[in-house]
Design a protein around this motif. Sequence first.
Motif, short mmCIF file in Angstrom:
data_model
loop_
_atom_site.label_atom_id
_atom_site.label_comp_id
_atom_site.label_asym_id
_atom_site.label_seq_id
_atom_site.Cartn_x
_atom_site.Cartn_y
_atom_site.Cartn_z
N ILE A 86 32.74 37.08 45.53
CA ILE A 86 33.19 38.05 46.53
C ILE A 86 32.38 39.33 46.38
CG2 ILE A 86 35.12 39.48 47.31
CD1 ILE A 86 35.51 36.54 47.96
N LEU A 87 31.84 39.79 47.50
CA LEU A 87 31.15 41.08 47.55
C LEU A 87 31.97 41.95 48.47
CD1 LEU A 87 27.68 39.44 48.12
CD2 LEU A 87 28.41 40.53 46.00
N PHE A 88 32.73 42.88 47.88
CA PHE A 88 33.74 43.61 48.63
C PHE A 88 33.37 45.07 48.79
CE2 PHE A 88 37.60 45.85 49.56
CZ PHE A 88 38.40 44.95 50.23
N GLY A 89 33.49 45.57 50.00
CA GLY A 89 33.37 47.01 50.21
C GLY A 89 32.38 47.39 51.30
N GLN A 90 32.49 48.64 51.67
CA GLN A 90 31.63 49.16 52.73
C GLN A 90 30.16 49.05 52.33
OE1 GLN A 90 32.74 53.16 53.88
NE2 GLN A 90 31.88 52.90 55.92
N TYR A 98 53.01 37.55 42.12
CA TYR A 98 51.77 37.75 42.88
C TYR A 98 52.06 37.59 44.37
CZ TYR A 98 48.41 37.82 38.95
OH TYR A 98 47.67 38.16 37.85
N LEU A 157 51.72 40.45 47.40
CA LEU A 157 50.96 40.34 48.65
C LEU A 157 51.86 40.61 49.85
CD1 LEU A 157 48.78 37.19 47.88
CD2 LEU A 157 48.08 39.58 47.78
N THR A 169 52.57 44.28 50.13
CA THR A 169 51.39 45.02 50.58
C THR A 169 51.16 44.81 52.07
OG1 THR A 169 50.44 44.80 48.37
CG2 THR A 169 48.93 45.38 50.15
N ALA A 227 40.98 52.70 53.86
CA ALA A 227 41.70 52.21 52.67
C ALA A 227 42.76 51.18 53.08
CB ALA A 227 42.35 53.38 51.94
N ALA A 242 41.02 47.97 53.85
CA ALA A 242 40.58 47.29 52.62
C ALA A 242 41.74 46.54 51.98
CB ALA A 242 40.01 48.33 51.65
N ASN A 243 42.90 47.15 51.95
CA ASN A 243 44.05 46.48 51.33
C ASN A 243 44.51 45.27 52.14
OD1 ASN A 243 44.16 48.20 49.09
ND2 ASN A 243 45.25 49.76 50.28
N TRP A 278 41.86 42.47 51.49
CA TRP A 278 41.95 41.81 50.17
C TRP A 278 43.24 40.98 50.07
CZ3 TRP A 278 39.03 39.66 47.09
CH2 TRP A 278 39.27 39.50 45.72
N SER A 279 44.31 41.46 50.66
CA SER A 279 45.57 40.69 50.66
C SER A 279 45.37 39.35 51.36
CB SER A 279 46.67 41.46 51.40
OG SER A 279 46.98 42.65 50.74
N MET A 290 43.40 36.98 49.14
CA MET A 290 44.18 36.52 47.99
C MET A 290 45.32 35.60 48.41
SD MET A 290 42.55 37.76 45.49
CE MET A 290 43.70 37.32 44.20
N ASN A 307 34.16 49.65 45.82
CA ASN A 307 33.41 48.40 46.06
C ASN A 307 33.41 47.56 44.78
OD1 ASN A 307 32.88 49.43 48.57
ND2 ASN A 307 30.65 49.25 48.40
N PHE A 308 33.37 46.26 44.93
CA PHE A 308 33.30 45.42 43.74
C PHE A 308 32.67 44.08 44.06
CE2 PHE A 308 37.48 44.31 45.56
CZ PHE A 308 37.45 42.93 45.54
N ARG A 346 50.26 45.63 42.03
CA ARG A 346 51.43 44.73 42.00
C ARG A 346 51.14 43.48 41.18
NH1 ARG A 346 52.53 46.83 47.68
NH2 ARG A 346 54.41 48.10 47.35
#
Lengths: 385, 385
Positions: free
Chosen positions: A12-16, A214, A218, A221, A237, A240-241, A244-245, A248, B3-4, B213
């Motif tokens: 995973i390559l996550f982010g702006q 877990y 989710l 969130t 933000a 992003a959440n 990712w939720s 996952m 970012n990650f 969480r």
Amino acid sequence: MQNFEFHNPTRILFGQGQIAALAKQVPAGAKVLMLYGGGSIKSNGVYDEVKAALSGHAVLEFGGIEPNPHFETLMQAVELARREQVGFLLAVGGGSVIDGAKFIAAAALYEGDAWDILSKGGKVIQAALPFGSVLTLPATGSEMNSASVITRHATQEKRGFMSRHVYPVFSVLDPAKTLTLPARQVGNGVVDAFVHVMEQYLTYPAQAPVQDRYAEGLLLTLIEEGPKALSQPDDLAVRANVMWSATMALNGLIGVGVPQDWSTHMIGHELTALYGLDHAQTLAIVLPGIMQVQREAKRAKLLQYAERVWGLRDGNDDSRIDAAIDATRRFFEQMGVPSRLSGYGLDASAIDAVVTALEAAGSVHLGEHHDIDSAATRAALTLSL
Amino acid sequence: MQNFEFHNPTRILFGQGQIAALAKQVPAGAKVLMLYGGGSIKSNGVYDEVKAALSGHAVLEFGGIEPNPHFETLMQAVELARREQVGFLLAVGGGSVIDGAKFIAAAALYEGDAWDILSKGGKVIQAALPFGSVLTLPATGSEMNSASVITRHATQEKRGFMSRHVYPVFSVLDPAKTLTLPARQVGNGVVDAFVHVMEQYLTYPAQAPVQDRYAEGLLLTLIEEGPKALSQPDDLAVRANVMWSATMALNGLIGVGVPQDWSTHMIGHELTALYGLDHAQTLAIVLPGIMQVQREAKRAKLLQYAERVWGLRDGNDDSRIDAAIDATRRFFEQMGVPSRLSGYGLDASAIDAVVTALEAAGSVHLGEHHDIDSAATRAALTLSL
């Protein structure tokens, strides 16, 4: 906890700004087939960024992959990939494009009739072309799992397959690219992710507190951030959440060692096939009814859900279960996704049609205990008229 | 969320009887070097099961890997692996054996002075032998990550490295094999896992509700199940939940996109090096003091921890923070791990020695904001006298 095997090799390559990182992930020298859908990537800048990142590669393109992607369309891409000896696929889009890429990846190297992959399942797959994805719509989780659902347009058969050969090698998740999504897709995505969690969480028996918590994390969130994605559409933000939720929710982790239901999806698929409803719309209709129908069997888990997810601690057990189911329905509506058949102009005749279709497909023993039969399906849908 | 990049390719085989599944995971024809520690695997049946599973392979053995594994010992295994042209390593044991396997795997293929791997870090590693693990002690998370900590016995230098080349190919987690663990190791393991979570959770700033969480879910599970592992030592379901919690605590997932602290570990390492305390014992001493020292900087997160993990909702903010820190300390004690220096016969002179050692190593700007200096370390340890 049941015994399990877990292996998820997707990077995973996550982010702006992470689309630029593609350059290092696509094998040097590979001829790339870039797959996409209706063309929204051309208006939101994703197309240009991807092309720039791939500037060192020979790139072919195949656009026009539909929502609920069609077998017939994908087979055209399979022909192209074979003819051009493509070495790597790059899916740029949402779950439909990624699901399509999985099928193309497998079918391109499959020697028999490619429909086998859907009619016989992923076990027929011995190899697949490597592929990556650039996700533009958080919803299905396809970017980090090995499952795919494809529809044969000619017959309206909707079939899925899973294979360890079709995990994306990498997936780029840039939440900034979701800022321009239409509200309908945002709402659908959140509902889809929510129901993915529920299908793995609202099950029994399970002594799996990590997986439960877990899953609850989710759900909480999505409940917290989902409505903000509609009311504060510029909040990165929040996006992003949500993103990712959704990933996952269906990357396998919350489902390890626990029973899984999936009846809501099975019933929902027929509503899409018959009436063209969006996938998430069907889930919003089906889940609240299924929760009611299963309320005795799943009493303990529904009470846990009521308390931990909705903070319901007052009143007797039955009133808390009712309140939790109501809250679930209201959440879907808050996300702009009607949770009743009437919200889509459908009536009781749709229930007959869905039950008939499920019976024709042999899908009459649904749920983790195979106890959701035609009568239960009918009862569930009647509660969502 | 920052970012990650996340990629964890380790395959997990979880559950009773899974050692037999080894047979399919070790490459056919590979000469295997089986690594283990003090020999407890010979009394609890693990050794025999592993040997049976490997019956189709040529197997060499190297036992005697110590807790806080010694560079000097591991170099003997490196020589053996090179001399015998071993193709696959199998670590059978706890975190020390697995950490040792990672070092052996990298050093066997490293052409320079193998100490470079520890003095210069994982960046010098270009390749490593493939290896798997059979975990017998849930604690460190080494079975599903790419980190390793090794001690040079001659100089008592404790150094870590990380490299993408040293993820285990697979790890077998059979909770039944943990039923016979001594209470001290059970307690240490739960405390170690708990503090791994805290080092990634009790940080700021972070807008990462999923990671929060998930972390809280692991803490709650360890608080719930850890004491049961001591009081109901035959309960396999409890052992399974503890084992999975410990793996999830340090497989990278709860740490994506958030700041990470690790000051408690850095300070604790010196207590182990100087006085031979178990790793978890040092963490139990250091963490409560660090929480106090950071209470203003981490106020918001401490209040979240107090409420969500310990259910503390009454009283003012300061009293809830105090209660949460007290509860943390009591939990460690409940697991049989004293949380004060005096519990190990140490006094204020140990504080001087630790601070001196940290200064000598240049470790005087610890924590995610580099604000834990010698004075803060001294203050934290003084609170745990």
